[in-house]
Design a protein around this motif. Sequence first.
Motif, short mmCIF file in Angstrom:
data_model
loop_
_atom_site.label_atom_id
_atom_site.label_comp_id
_atom_site.label_asym_id
_atom_site.label_seq_id
_atom_site.Cartn_x
_atom_site.Cartn_y
_atom_site.Cartn_z
N GLN A 54 1.08 4.04 -2.95
CA GLN A 54 0.82 5.45 -2.68
C GLN A 54 1.94 6.32 -3.22
OE1 GLN A 54 -2.05 6.62 -1.30
NE2 GLN A 54 -1.26 8.57 -1.98
N SER A 67 -6.61 -3.30 -3.35
CA SER A 67 -7.52 -3.56 -2.23
C SER A 67 -8.24 -4.89 -2.40
CB SER A 67 -8.53 -2.42 -2.11
OG SER A 67 -7.89 -1.20 -1.85
N GLN A 111 -5.45 1.36 -7.14
CA GLN A 111 -5.84 1.26 -5.74
C GLN A 111 -6.93 0.22 -5.53
OE1 GLN A 111 -4.58 3.16 -2.83
NE2 GLN A 111 -5.53 1.27 -2.17
N CYS A 161 -4.85 5.63 -11.44
CA CYS A 161 -4.52 5.53 -10.01
C CYS A 161 -5.67 4.91 -9.23
CB CYS A 161 -4.19 6.92 -9.46
SG CYS A 161 -2.65 7.61 -10.10
N GLN A 201 0.82 -1.20 0.00
CA GLN A 201 0.00 0.00 0.00
C GLN A 201 0.86 1.26 0.00
OE1 GLN A 201 -3.37 0.25 -0.19
NE2 GLN A 201 -3.06 2.43 -0.36
#
Length: 330
Positions: free
Chosen positions: A16, A46, A42, A38, A12
């Motif tokens: 980022q 997840s 993400q 992006c 993560q």
Amino acid sequence: MEDLLARHRKEQKDLQARITQKKKSATKKTRRGINDECDRLQRDLSERHQAEIAELNGETNEPLVNKLDDLSVNGNDLDGEKQVSETAQDGEPRAAESPATHSSQSSSSTSSTQTKKPNRQKARLARRAAEQAAQAAQAEEEASKQTDHRGNEKEVMEGVFKRLKLKEVDINPDGHCLFSAVACQLEEIGLGLKPDANRIVLQPSTISRMDTVVSPRHDGYRAVRAVTADFIMEHKDDFEAFMEEPLEQYTRKIKLTAEWGGQLELQAIARAYGVVINVIQGDGRIEKIEPGETDGIHDEEEKRKRVVWLAYYRHTYGLGEHYNALTTQA
């Protein structure tokens, strides 16, 4: 589980950093595509993390397991089928069950029904909620340690303003901010919105738009946009190579829409109005855009007056890049 969560936190954090770098390198033309990319990165990360946690907890095919549990607990229909004329293995009919035996079995079945197994689904959901809460806390902690780009940018800018004795004039962040800030500055230094006829030949539609401007601060951007589009069209050899779309389409957007302005527009404005444009960046740098030849301007005091100051923000405003005007303090 701890090793898996540690790997998830590292992934993560790495993602980022990648997202931050991508957004920093985005231009007004590529921003929407990069934001979508992006969001997808993400979302994929997840979903993969959730799938790995579920696999580690043995949660695959959970709906089927729950259905089987329900059958084992509420199996009255199966018991009824077993009670229909069963025969012994040797083919002889079984002896009829006595009332005492039947009562005993009924009591045992009732007791079994009353002592149901713990609800494994609820336990899994509770465990998953606890893990998600822990991940959220970890993400919040990591976010608190990240660089405050907005705060840093504002602090650096204010330091430069103070050093150069400049006062910031807030411009509405509506897509016209660059042109509105320039219009505000042109009025401030006394040049007005109409450029020197020796520098550019204005189209009749542009002159008409200038005549309808109420005030430079209110809607002066309309005139500056039209002058910018005319200058680019008139000097297309200097600008066309840097465009990602046909010249006519590009200049039409500048003149008639709220399309954001950038480096090409700053160059055109500086040359059309014969002004130096100083743009203060969020890291404290000052980008200087020269007007080229300044025919007919020989007085040094006049040259010093023909300077436009702008503040360029990348992080402070929620909608993205933004320009404010800067005036010299009395």
